[in-house]
Scaffold this motif. Structure first.
Motif, PDB file in Angstrom:
ATOM      1  N   ALA A  79       1.074  -1.573   0.147  1.00 10.01           N
ATOM      2  CA  ALA A  79      -0.172   0.116  -0.442  1.00 10.01           C
ATOM      3  C   ALA A  79       0.467   0.981   0.188  1.00 10.01           C
ATOM      4  CB  ALA A  79      -0.607  -0.231   0.942  1.00 10.01           C
ATOM      5  N   ARG A  80       0.273   2.545  -0.053  1.00  6.84           N
ATOM      6  CA  ARG A  80       1.123   3.350  -0.189  1.00  6.84           C
ATOM      7  C   ARG A  80       0.497   4.104   1.084  1.00  6.84           C
ATOM      8  NH1 ARG A  80      -1.164   7.381  -5.096  1.00  6.84           N
ATOM      9  NH2 ARG A  80      -0.389   9.010  -3.341  1.00  6.84           N
ATOM     10  N   PRO A  81       2.201   4.655   1.537  1.00  3.83           N
ATOM     11  CA  PRO A  81       2.287   5.037   3.046  1.00  3.83           C
ATOM     12  C   PRO A  81       0.465   5.790   3.795  1.00  3.83           C
ATOM     13  CG  PRO A  81       4.305   5.641   1.532  1.00  3.83           C
ATOM     14  CD  PRO A  81       3.402   4.825   0.614  1.00  3.83           C
ATOM     15  N   ASP A  82       0.708   6.687   2.115  1.00  9.18           N
ATOM     16  CA  ASP A  82      -0.470   7.987   2.256  1.00  9.18           C
ATOM     17  C   ASP A  82      -2.317   7.119   2.696  1.00  9.18           C
ATOM     18  OD1 ASP A  82       0.040   7.127   0.057  1.00  9.18           O
ATOM     19  OD2 ASP A  82      -0.607  10.198  -0.507  1.00  9.18           O
ATOM     20  N   SER A  83      -1.571   6.394   2.206  1.00  6.44           N
ATOM     21  CA  SER A  83      -3.419   4.912   2.066  1.00  6.44           C
ATOM     22  C   SER A  83      -3.433   5.144   4.108  1.00  6.44           C
ATOM     23  CB  SER A  83      -3.404   4.214   1.519  1.00  6.44           C
ATOM     24  OG  SER A  83      -3.138   4.005  -0.193  1.00  6.44           O
ATOM     25  N   VAL A  84      -4.843   5.082   4.340  1.00  8.25           N
ATOM     26  CA  VAL A  84      -5.623   4.243   5.130  1.00  8.25           C
ATOM     27  C   VAL A  84      -6.227   3.154   5.234  1.00  8.25           C
ATOM     28  CG1 VAL A  84      -7.269   4.942   7.141  1.00  8.25           C
ATOM     29  CG2 VAL A  84      -5.585   6.563   6.011  1.00  8.25           C
ATOM     30  N   MET A  85      -5.426   2.689   6.286  1.00  9.76           N
ATOM     31  CA  MET A  85      -5.996   0.686   6.095  1.00  9.76           C
ATOM     32  C   MET A  85      -6.097   0.576   7.550  1.00  9.76           C
ATOM     33  SD  MET A  85      -3.607  -1.630   3.585  1.00  9.76           S
ATOM     34  CE  MET A  85      -4.275  -1.059   1.638  1.00  9.76           C
ATOM     35  N   ASN A  86      -7.611  -0.477   7.655  1.00 11.43           N
ATOM     36  CA  ASN A  86      -7.821  -0.928   8.954  1.00 11.43           C
ATOM     37  C   ASN A  86      -8.364   0.535  10.353  1.00 11.43           C
ATOM     38  OD1 ASN A  86      -8.622  -3.703   7.898  1.00 11.43           O
ATOM     39  ND2 ASN A  86      -6.418  -4.123   8.745  1.00 11.43           N
ATOM     40  N   ASP A  87      -8.331   1.260   9.689  1.00 13.83           N
ATOM     41  CA  ASP A  87      -8.784   2.724  10.093  1.00 13.83           C
ATOM     42  C   ASP A  87      -7.436   3.528  10.661  1.00 13.83           C
ATOM     43  OD1 ASP A  87     -11.873   2.906  10.445  1.00 13.83           O
ATOM     44  OD2 ASP A  87     -11.231   0.915  11.142  1.00 13.83           O
ATOM     45  N   THR A  88      -5.803   2.768  10.064  1.00 16.01           N
ATOM     46  CA  THR A  88      -4.792   3.272  10.461  1.00 16.01           C
ATOM     47  C   THR A  88      -3.712   3.990   9.479  1.00 16.01           C
ATOM     48  OG1 THR A  88      -4.875   1.905  11.390  1.00 16.01           O
ATOM     49  CG2 THR A  88      -2.723   2.358  12.004  1.00 16.01           C
ATOM     50  N   LEU A  89      -3.675   5.491   9.223  1.00 10.89           N
ATOM     51  CA  LEU A  89      -2.298   5.822   8.640  1.00 10.89           C
ATOM     52  C   LEU A  89      -1.257   4.667   8.160  1.00 10.89           C
ATOM     53  CD1 LEU A  89      -2.067   8.242   6.592  1.00 10.89           C
ATOM     54  CD2 LEU A  89      -0.467   9.259   8.319  1.00 10.89           C
ATOM     55  N   VAL A  90      -0.997   4.156   7.034  1.00 13.93           N
ATOM     56  CA  VAL A  90      -0.020   2.852   6.613  1.00 13.93           C
ATOM     57  C   VAL A  90       1.539   3.358   7.058  1.00 13.93           C
ATOM     58  CG1 VAL A  90       0.673   1.278   4.646  1.00 13.93           C
ATOM     59  CG2 VAL A  90      -1.168   2.401   5.243  1.00 13.93           C
ATOM     60  N   TYR A  91       1.654   4.920   6.611  1.00  9.16           N
ATOM     61  CA  TYR A  91       2.802   5.337   7.239  1.00  9.16           C
ATOM     62  C   TYR A  91       3.534   5.121   8.197  1.00  9.16           C
ATOM     63  CZ  TYR A  91       6.637   8.692   8.204  1.00  9.16           C
ATOM     64  OH  TYR A  91       7.592   9.902   8.145  1.00  9.16           O
ATOM     65  N   GLU A  92       2.720   5.819   9.613  1.00 18.64           N
ATOM     66  CA  GLU A  92       2.356   5.639  10.814  1.00 18.64           C
ATOM     67  C   GLU A  92       2.427   4.000  11.243  1.00 18.64           C
ATOM     68  OE1 GLU A  92       3.264   7.260  12.877  1.00 18.64           O
ATOM     69  OE2 GLU A  92       2.752   9.077  11.645  1.00 18.64           O
ATOM     70  N   VAL A  93       1.804   2.871  10.311  1.00 21.43           N
ATOM     71  CA  VAL A  93       2.275   1.486  10.753  1.00 21.43           C
ATOM     72  C   VAL A  93       3.024   1.327  10.234  1.00 21.43           C
ATOM     73  CG1 VAL A  93       2.146  -0.725   9.823  1.00 21.43           C
ATOM     74  CG2 VAL A  93      -0.246   1.041  10.927  1.00 21.43           C
ATOM     75  N   ARG A  94       4.067   1.885  10.055  1.00 20.97           N
ATOM     76  CA  ARG A  94       5.580   1.016   9.079  1.00 20.97           C
ATOM     77  C   ARG A  94       6.238   1.924  10.346  1.00 20.97           C
ATOM     78  NH1 ARG A  94       4.753   1.454   2.893  1.00 20.97           N
ATOM     79  NH2 ARG A  94       3.125   0.060   2.762  1.00 20.97           N
ATOM     80  N   ARG A  95       6.429   2.871  10.414  1.00 23.81           N
ATOM     81  CA  ARG A  95       6.869   4.105  11.600  1.00 23.81           C
ATOM     82  C   ARG A  95       7.419   2.963  13.411  1.00 23.81           C
ATOM     83  NH1 ARG A  95       8.991   8.629  12.397  1.00 23.81           N
ATOM     84  NH2 ARG A  95       7.078   9.493  14.405  1.00 23.81           N
ATOM     85  N   GLY A  96       5.764   2.080  13.531  1.00 23.93           N
ATOM     86  CA  GLY A  96       5.320   1.959  14.252  1.00 23.93           C
ATOM     87  C   GLY A  96       6.696   0.778  14.427  1.00 23.93           C
ATOM     88  N   LEU A  97       6.271  -0.324  13.235  1.00 15.84           N
ATOM     89  CA  LEU A  97       6.980  -1.614  12.665  1.00 15.84           C
ATOM     90  C   LEU A  97       8.491  -1.096  12.527  1.00 15.84           C
ATOM     91  CD1 LEU A  97       5.144  -2.927   9.838  1.00 15.84           C
ATOM     92  CD2 LEU A  97       5.042  -3.964  12.265  1.00 15.84           C
ATOM     93  N   GLY A  98       9.102  -0.391  12.532  1.00 14.56           N
ATOM     94  CA  GLY A  98      10.211   0.532  12.818  1.00 14.56           C
ATOM     95  C   GLY A  98      10.959   0.605  14.140  1.00 14.56           C
ATOM     96  N   ARG A  99      10.074   1.060  14.839  1.00 17.95           N
ATOM     97  CA  ARG A  99      10.371   1.265  16.531  1.00 17.95           C
ATOM     98  C   ARG A  99      10.465   0.376  17.075  1.00 17.95           C
ATOM     99  NH1 ARG A  99       9.859   6.588  18.408  1.00 17.95           N
ATOM    100  NH2 ARG A  99       9.481   5.226  21.002  1.00 17.95           N
ATOM    101  N   LYS A 100       9.084  -0.977  16.464  1.00 18.11           N
ATOM    102  CA  LYS A 100       9.426  -2.404  17.677  1.00 18.11           C
ATOM    103  C   LYS A 100      11.112  -3.276  17.147  1.00 18.11           C
ATOM    104  CE  LYS A 100       6.784  -4.466  20.312  1.00 18.11           C
ATOM    105  NZ  LYS A 100       6.678  -4.657  20.471  1.00 18.11           N
ATOM    106  N   LEU A 101      11.054  -2.485  15.854  1.00 17.99           N
ATOM    107  CA  LEU A 101      12.938  -3.333  14.977  1.00 17.99           C
ATOM    108  C   LEU A 101      13.855  -2.736  15.885  1.00 17.99           C
ATOM    109  CD1 LEU A 101      13.685  -5.001  13.076  1.00 17.99           C
ATOM    110  CD2 LEU A 101      13.607  -3.304  11.244  1.00 17.99           C
ATOM    111  N   TRP A 102      13.312  -1.711  15.816  1.00 20.63           N
ATOM    112  CA  TRP A 102      14.806  -0.953  17.446  1.00 20.63           C
ATOM    113  C   TRP A 102      15.030  -1.625  18.167  1.00 20.63           C
ATOM    114  CZ3 TRP A 102      19.464   0.879  17.671  1.00 20.63           C
ATOM    115  CH2 TRP A 102      20.099   1.446  19.611  1.00 20.63           C
ATOM    116  N   GLU A 103      13.909  -1.494  19.149  1.00 22.46           N
ATOM    117  CA  GLU A 103      12.963  -2.760  20.672  1.00 22.46           C
ATOM    118  C   GLU A 103      13.795  -3.484  20.389  1.00 22.46           C
ATOM    119  OE1 GLU A 103       9.480  -2.556  21.704  1.00 22.46           O
ATOM    120  OE2 GLU A 103       9.178  -0.458  21.121  1.00 22.46           O
TER     121      GLU A 103
END
Ligand SMILES: O=P(O)(O)OC[C@H]1O[C@H](OP(=O)(O)OP(=O)(O)O)[C@H](O)[C@@H]1O
Ligand SMILES: NC(=O)CC[C@H](N)C(=O)O
Ligand SMILES: [Mg+2]
Length: 492
Positions: free
Chosen positions: A264-288
């Protein structure tokens, strides 16, 4: 592969999936809004593009191989009359890569005209095709989409529109997000597992259905909501509203987590969440989960970017000195999909696509962040490139779990033999790409960040167990028969 297509000519990566759209407008032609929304979904499919409209009397269709911008001239769009229509961009997963399989698929039959655009992949298309051929249906293409169209056409001879769609949904198995035109009525259907995305948007003068909300933004519309798994949405032909029918229900969904990771494009909203924010969240988790101390954090463009920004932000919270640098420049004229028959050419293509900025890496230890490793072509090349550019250490961190098995649901992810992680441990993959260290994100982290339990996600490509009944593969659930929902319009 189960879908029978030849995957050998794709450069690398999980390539695209199709995109579907549909619009019904009050008092202007649908062709241009459809064209713009297909442009917004171009990343999902680049082999062919098409639009089917209906002007209240007859159906109009224009389908061409190639990109949206090349497939339609102004006069093609002028010829697509009518205020309602559907459109499609195709990345083939079933059937030939020729115009005969390009979509929307359009047919006229006894009880009217039908147009159908499909994102997904059926697992029982061959069975249904044989059955329909025995009933006298003649097929003009080898794909799975025409099977859906014929099945629906057959059911429409005996049932009203809603019941006919329901009957077809009970017969087709696999993933599908569909936009359909029955005469001038536009419908949207999402598979009961919600594997493929589809959403509804409101425009000033009508309604739109699209694979991703970025297409709605392009039309200056507003996202209303996702189409629910197993739901049929019927747009009023005059653009005044829509009806909703929950036709099939399952206990669990099987959302494709890879939509959020890569497609998906990062600027799309899927399952009520912005894809960009999900990817950033996954990135934060990856650091953890797997952070490594280096001088620089660097994304692999394009889709590694949001992951790297989340990862670097979390890293900087722990150690303010770590730098975030866009050290790899991407040639914007090289697309995601490439027709490259040999590994040698695939490697050259990565070189053509990405070039390091020496000063950002020289003498430094670098963490390279990407969303996924599929064949390993990209990571292998980039590790060498960064070393040649003077990096002292190159550590890879990946925002998805290792991809160990193929996708049968509409993504061309290569066969098991081609997948670098299918028969290698993480350490072995690390050795193969010659990185100083390598870590992937865990499946639990994906489930946590997406806020979906593992049993509501399709994780087939990372577990080798599928939420569908696929010949020769394991399933991860009790494949229940559809629980049939009510025919009455659902409240909205
Ligand atoms: O291991 P591989 O087989 O090389 O595949 C993995 C790569 O492919 C994808 O990128 P892609 O180049 O398709 O597109 P992007 O520019 O949108 O990230 C993905 O983001 C990885 O970078
Ligand atoms: N990528 C897709 O969703 C493909 C849709 C359909 N199976 C086709 O090959 O045309
Ligand atoms: Mg990439």
């Amino acid at each position: 592969m189960a879908n029978g297509r030849d995957d050998s000519h794709h450069i690398s990566g999980p390539t695209e999936k199709c995109g579907v759209v549909g619009v019904a407008l009050g008092d202007r032609d649908a062709a241009r809004p459809l064209y713009y929304s297909l442009y917004a979904l171009q990343h999902r499919g680049q082999e062919s593009a098409g639009i089917v409209t209906h002007d209240g009397f007859q159906q109009h269709s224009h389908v061409q191989m190639g990109l949206v911008g090349d497939a339609f001239s102004a006069s093609d769009l002028d010829g697509l009359n009518g205020q309602a229509g559907i459109g499609h961009v195709r990345y083939p997963t079933a059937g030939d890569v020729t115009k005969s399989c390009a979509q929307p698929f359009a047919v006229s039959f006894k009880s009217g005209s039908l147009g159908l655009a499909h994102n997904g992949n059926l697992v029982n298309a061959d069975e249904l095709r044989d059955e329909l051929e025995n009933f006298g249906h003649a097929f003009t293409s080898t794909g799975d989409t025409e099977v859906i169209a014929h099945d629906l056409a057959r059911n429409l001879l005996e049932e009203d529109l809603v019941r006919a769609v329901k009957r077809t949904m009970e017969r087709i198995h696999g993933s599908y997000a569909l936009t359909i035109m029955h005469d001038e009525t536009v419908l949207g259907v999402r598979d009961p597992e919600g594997n493929r995305p589809l959403c509804i948007g409101k425009l000033d003068d009508g309604y739109v259905l699209a694979s991703e909300s970025a297409a709605i933004d392009t039309l200056d519309g507003e996202l209303v909501r996702d189409v629910r798994p197993g739901e049929l949405v019927v747009l009023e032909p005059d653009g005044s509203g829509f009806d909703s029918y929950q036709l099939v229900e399952r206990e669990n969904t099987a959302h494709c987590f890879f939509e959020h990771i890569y497609f998906a494009r990062p600027d799309s909203v899927m399952n009520d969440t912005l894809v960009y924010e999900v990817r950033r969240g996954l990135g934060r988790k990856l650091w953890e989960e797997a952070g490594v101390d280096t001088d620089v954090v660097m994304p692999v463009p394009d889709s590694g970017r949001a992951f790297a920004s989340g990862y670097a932000e979390a890293a900087q919270e722990d150690d303010a000195s770590v730098e975030f640098a866009e050290g790899l420049m991407k040639n914007r004229y090289v697309g995601r999909t490439f027709i490259m028959p040999t590994q040698d050419e695939r490697e050259r293509a990565v070189r053509l696509k990405l070039n390091p900025i020496k000063s950002t890496v020289e003498g430094k230890s670098v963490t390279l962040i990407d969303d996924s490793i599929v064949r390993g072509t990209t990571s292998n090349q980039l590790v060498q490139l960064l070393r040649e550019a003077g990096a002292e250490e190159v550590h890879m961190r990946i925002g998805a779990p290792p991809i160990v098995a193929p996708c049968y649901m509409g993504i061309n992810m290569a066969t098991r033999e081609e997948l670098i992680a299918s028969d290698k441990s993480v350490d072995e993959v690390c050795d193969t790409i010659q990185a100083d260290s390598l870590s992937y994100l865990s499946i639990d982290a994906v489930s946590e960040v997406l806020e979906k339990s593992r049993s509501d996600l399709c994780l087939g490509c990372v577990t080798g167990e599928y939420p569908y009944d696929i010949d020769g593969e394991e399933t991860d659930r009790d494949i229940s028969r559809p629980v049939v929902g009510a025919d009455a319009p659902a409240d909205d």
